[in-house]
Design an enzyme around this catalytic site. Structure first.
Site, mmCIF file in Angstrom:
data_model
loop_
_atom_site.group_PDB
_atom_site.id
_atom_site.type_symbol
_atom_site.label_atom_id
_atom_site.label_comp_id
_atom_site.label_asym_id
_atom_site.label_seq_id
_atom_site.Cartn_x
_atom_site.Cartn_y
_atom_site.Cartn_z
ATOM 1 N N ARG A 254 -2.910 7.975 2.704
ATOM 2 C CA ARG A 254 -3.993 8.855 3.909
ATOM 3 C C ARG A 254 -2.566 9.574 4.628
ATOM 4 O O ARG A 254 -3.392 10.608 5.243
ATOM 5 C CB ARG A 254 -5.706 8.573 4.953
ATOM 6 C CG ARG A 254 -6.310 8.027 4.012
ATOM 7 C CD ARG A 254 -7.578 7.577 5.060
ATOM 8 N NE ARG A 254 -7.183 5.939 4.900
ATOM 9 C CZ ARG A 254 -8.014 5.440 6.377
ATOM 10 N NH1 ARG A 254 -7.821 6.027 7.668
ATOM 11 N NH2 ARG A 254 -7.860 4.219 5.938
ATOM 12 N N TYR B 120 34.212 27.113 20.417
ATOM 13 C CA TYR B 120 34.161 26.594 18.504
ATOM 14 C C TYR B 120 35.712 26.298 18.119
ATOM 15 O O TYR B 120 36.301 26.308 18.234
ATOM 16 C CB TYR B 120 33.609 27.563 16.813
ATOM 17 C CG TYR B 120 33.597 25.983 16.171
ATOM 18 C CD1 TYR B 120 33.131 25.469 16.144
ATOM 19 C CD2 TYR B 120 34.381 26.710 14.900
ATOM 20 C CE1 TYR B 120 33.221 24.067 14.858
ATOM 21 C CE2 TYR B 120 34.150 25.989 14.132
ATOM 22 C CZ TYR B 120 34.110 25.040 14.052
ATOM 23 O OH TYR B 120 33.688 24.457 12.609
ATOM 24 N N GLY C 88 0.751 -0.953 0.023
ATOM 25 C CA GLY C 88 0.025 -0.252 0.227
ATOM 26 C C GLY C 88 1.303 1.375 -0.132
ATOM 27 O O GLY C 88 1.638 1.312 0.848
ATOM 28 N N LYS D 93 33.347 19.858 16.446
ATOM 29 C CA LYS D 93 33.043 19.712 15.760
ATOM 30 C C LYS D 93 34.652 18.732 14.853
ATOM 31 O O LYS D 93 35.412 19.317 14.851
ATOM 32 C CB LYS D 93 32.874 20.532 14.194
ATOM 33 C CG LYS D 93 31.999 19.040 12.681
ATOM 34 C CD LYS D 93 32.652 20.090 11.491
ATOM 35 C CE LYS D 93 34.357 19.897 11.330
ATOM 36 N NZ LYS D 93 34.364 21.079 10.412
ATOM 37 N N ASP E 156 1.318 -2.066 7.901
ATOM 38 C CA ASP E 156 1.370 -1.551 9.444
ATOM 39 C C ASP E 156 0.857 -1.199 10.733
ATOM 40 O O ASP E 156 -0.178 -0.580 11.272
ATOM 41 C CB ASP E 156 0.128 -0.418 8.303
ATOM 42 C CG ASP E 156 -1.110 -0.969 7.813
ATOM 43 O OD1 ASP E 156 -1.054 -2.257 8.702
ATOM 44 O OD2 ASP E 156 -1.866 -0.436 7.803
#
Lengths: 481, 481, 481
Positions: free
Chosen positions: C22, C386, C18, C371, C122
């Site tokens: 909806r 930073y 499916g 990072k 589902d």
């Protein structure tokens, strides 16, 4: 869309005179907000959605001037037929209705023989369907229609007293006047009525205040009708959530939750994906597009609009912000009165404080604050910076720790805050400041650590820092650390 | 206020010996917290609220020294009559009660013929009303009063076995000893009893541990009374939430939610407006004023007090913070052990780390951290700054990116962190640092980008930066970008 | 652990063709996620947990190539017996089952006379117990077993029509074909069946699409069996939450909530303490240790693992983060794909953006972004900094406002971002920047406010700032302020 009724079908009395003492608030009850809209406006919006040509009388008392002004300035007032009736003393719902029907408004309603819907302003959750069913035409023999509902805990509401268990109605008795036995029933009235106006006119004059509260109760009209052998229609409303009243801050919070659940469910059914809809608060005025994802704890207020396929990260708070398509608003971002163009990423923990205009493909990173700033396409401001009163061009790279010094204590040409202009393709190194008013020309390069006090010509390198000196062996000698 | 009972009316045995193995925690069960207070202290507070002159014996076992010390140091211990009974081995509730009644405490209770209330320490949600009803005087013929309640899911609790469906009680059977049929009943006992002390004394000596658990059950006293044809009062408690036990971390979370709902509802009824009361966590020790608004996700802990008409923005976390009137705490602000004066605005995303004192009309903006800092009236620290160990005067403007360098690796007069003093009316430009110990005199002006290493005289301009040089055409020549 | 069934016991048809119109989403329904895992994979995981040797056919339609690829690349595919059947047109569940039984997979199943379990993709909340009970061997006379349940609101589901109120089943009627009376029943079928494969083969060929939807309904097989006087087993499932379908974004949110409650309850029962479990979202793939505390609003995603006795502060969001023991993650911390060692404290409002490796006893404070950075033991980066593409040694102190300038517009050896290396025991003053590539040697000391553009030798003092000048009386003279 609901079918709309005959345009001239009825008068509506909205009961908004109460102070709401139990709210324990300076704000009059009708102006308390849920879903970003005052209770009174929720009721007006529902009325005019279903009955666009209704003739509405709002009965005001406590702080009536303030409310009158607010309603008069609202768009709904400009389009629709609304007048105000002041109830001089708050002597009960019956007195309020009497004030209305005795007013100039009442005369017109009576002249046109229009039926009258009575609605309290503190029922913000009433549905269009409820109003439509309440205002179905009354047959000739029916004097009034009464809405009742069942509350699991009916404390505080007027109880519906019937002949036997499921028999015809006898009267409504207010909580404070009810016997213990009468209090047992779960069926209550919530001050929603639909009257033949002549009946309302005649009977409201006869109301008495001989009861525990010393008030004139609109509910007594039910007993009057019974005594006169008039027929009473009862509309028993199954979804009692629609008619929950707001009498204190706890009930206001419940109403807010129910309203919010309606709003988020509406958007979910249109394809907006909420990870935790019960933790996100969406004002009724907000507009969402298909494909939008809303993470937990998001707050969207006012005239906020979110474009298709954008993702609103956890705990973001947007107020009056227009967001384009495929934008990523990351965790904890706060924005007010700003426009964010398509394909931007903003946050986490960015703060678009006020009146910012961000073009497309812009990156605003963490711990960045913007105020009254315009940012051109493809520009990046990725870390720990503050830009206020700035215009930044396209493809600009702003390093970490950048500050627009927009205020130095001086007033120039009447302005306390001064402008910073940064041209296209500028490279701004980290830890720079621009002391406004100042312009950095297109394609210029500003070295890290520079305090820029004078304009920078396009394409030039600006540098304002000291040469590095290394003192070899210094640490051991001086015993630092 | 509940009516308080005869001051000398009863003894109370609080059962707090259990380890709470199912909590799977190092912390003994009685010390787990909800609403910022240990389970045991919730029970003690309820007992002394209703029975201020109660003579309490706390039965301890697991980690008894730790609990004894905590209770001994608490204010409740100083005012009230509390003693400790150590149960050498955890052999069940019956053995615990026996230890108490056989102790010195028990002798006094028996001598005075005081009745004895038994309460488990893991029922933090018991109400004052429950204690009052449980300790209504026992008539002469009644040996004990037993509290029962109905749980929708009674799994784990002792079931009440009656003669027929609604008949008189026969016995209580523990879950593990119950037949399938006995398990069907929803009526359970939760170890709350009120005994004639002589009955408790006599019967607790007769308890046996011939059961599945090999424990001495207090519940068996019910059957003993039945066998001896003694009368048993049953107090069937409708609000089963009041007597929900805490046996694992999942039940602890449920108790926490129920306790919090009580706390926020109490404040809402006093006019505090919660947008989403179910997402805000308010310790029982917190004090709120009228007109306060609490946005979603707020956490208020410890001795926090919020003054009238202040607004606590979404997701703020305040611990031991005193907030004045008409203060705006904005989204995501975190504060610990600080005082914030009237009319201040703080946040969003400000961090008042520790021991700060903020006077009135101060503005602390986004991404600002304060630690051990005093700020005078009308001062503004609006963006991205860190102030530690600082004293800042009145009407000071601190630019963006300011840092008090309070630590440079040196120890001066025994201190690792050094002080920064900034006088009234100072203007501190953006991206400045002050290397402490240092003083910036009243009315001084520090130019943006300056590292201040020496004191600045009042009214002087301090500047410590390089002149700007623009190298025209440099970018094109050097091919940067 | 559930008992596992006979390894060769059955075939399984998973209905995943499916589109889920909806849902109003571009994503095919089976790939929508709850708890961080697609619906289809929830079903497959449950199947193989209980039936490790099941022979599974996944019936695909909409976006079948995308789903096929995803499944093929998943670990579950490598271990288990899965094949794909494409249903050319989405003509209903009956047609889907027919496609499967008519396929090569179906031939093998029929040859081995294996029974066939049918499950929709589902239903992500099905339990192991449900699958075990559904696949109990069918006795010879039984053609199929049907799972039914009662929904309070059965709207949208096929109703179970019985002979009388509790009589034997007659047929299942789809919502759209049901009479008003038929719609009254709360007992519904949810497309879970267990078939004799020969019955499925024979009957699926006879299905017709003469109904309101024009689809082939699998439900019709029930009526076929009744007509042929075959026996039908009914497994009436009490916990209807297990079989809630997902047909739109609102139901997806409900399923997400139920799944999350299962996950947090599981961890709570193992001793993880959640302050507000209903506000924390824990992916099914996350692993928590004993003694962990989770504050309100935490989101843990992907392969995140939390070590013993660590505390995850309010509103932290960790994705693929490995956290050691006794770590304090403070309010609002965000981390992605990083490792945080034992005894660290991180946050509040720290952002570990990507690929960071933090050793032990490290302190990362507020408004710090990392990072691709490695941090050694006992290093402190406490405020507003930073660091990107950096390697920081042990016992380093990084002051406030530090920036690694890892990007200056140049490309060096093919890299746009350049490395910063900071040795052990370095003291980096506040408001410093290092312009990469650059190395600060072990034990060096960098003065506050310095822009470091060249390497710093070990043990030396680096300074790059201007001397301070105080212009006495300047403010009064110049009239600043």
């Amino acid at each position: 869309m609901h079918t709309q009724k005959d345009p001239d079908s009825c008068g509506v009395i909205v009961l908004a005179a109460g102070q709401g003492k139990r709210m324990k608030s300076q704000v009059p009850k009708a102006l308390h907000e849920i879903g970003g809209k005052a209770l009174l406006f929720h009721v007006l919006d529902r009325v005019f959605e279903t009955l666009p040509h209704a003739k509405v009388a709002i009965v005001l008392g406590h702080e009536h001037q303030k409310i009158e002004q607010l309603v008069s300035e609202s768009p709904v007032f400009k389009i629709h037929d609304i007048c105000f009736v002041v109830q001089p003393e708050q002597k009960g719902t019956g007195d309020a209705a009497k004030c209305a029907i005795n007013s100039e408004w009442g005369e017109k309603i009576l002249a046109k023989k229009l039926p009258v819907l009575v609605l309290p302003a503190d029922l913000p959750l009433i549905s269009d369907e409820l109003i439509l069913q309440m205002t179905e035409p009354l047959t000739r023999s029916v004097s009034l229609r009464l809405l009742t509902t069942e509350f699991q805990d009916p404390t505080g509401y007027g109880r519906v007293i019937r002949r036997g268990k499921k028999g015809s109605i006898l009267r409504i008795v207010e909580e404070k006047d009810a016997t213990l036995r009468e209090k047992q029933t779960n069926e209550v009235a919530v001050s929603i009525y639909f009257f033949q106006s002549s009946f309302l006119k005649a009977m409201s004059q006869r109301l008495s205040n001989r009861n525990t509260q010393g008030e004139y109760y609109l509910t007594d009209l039910v007993a009057f009708a019974v005594q006169r052998k008039k027929t009473i229609d009862i509309l028993n409303w199954k979804n009692s959530d629609d008619v929950r009243g707001v009498n204190n801050a706890w009930e206001l919070a419940h109403a807010q939750r129910l309203m919010n659940e309606r709003v988020v469910k509406k958007w979910a059914m249109q394809g907006v994906q909420f990870i935790d809809p019960w933790s996100s608060w969406i004002d009724v005025s907000v507009e969402l597009s298909s494909g939008v994802t809303i993470h937990p704890g998001v707050i969207l207020r006012g005239k906020t609009k979110i474009g298709p396929d954008s993702v609103i990260g956890p705990r973001s708070v947007l107020t009056d912000v227009v967001v384009g398509r495929e934008v990523a608003i990351k965790t904890g971002t706060i924005a007010d009165s700003s426009v964010i163009g398509d394909y931007c990423t903003v946050g986490p923990y960015a703060h678009l404080r006020l009146d910012n205009q961000i073009e497309t493909h812009v990156k605003i990173g963490n711990f960045v604050e913007l105020k009254k700033t315009k940012i051109g396409d493809y520009t990046s401001i990725a870390h720990l910076s503050y830009l206020g009163d700035a215009e930044v061009g396209k493809r600009v790279n702003i390093g970490c720790g950048f500050v627009t010094c927009n205020f130095d204590g001086r007033i120039i040409e009447g302005e306390r805050k001064h402008k910073t202009i940064i041209g296209d393709d500028v490279f701004m190194g980290s830890d720079c400041q621009t002391v406004a008013p100042v312009t950095v020309g297109q394609g210029a390069y500003v070295a890290s650590g520079s305090t820029i006090t004078e304009n920078v010509e396009p394409g030039s390198l600006a540098i304002a820092r000291s040469r590095q000196v290394n003192k070899i062996g210094y640490v051991a000698k001086k015993g630092i650390n």
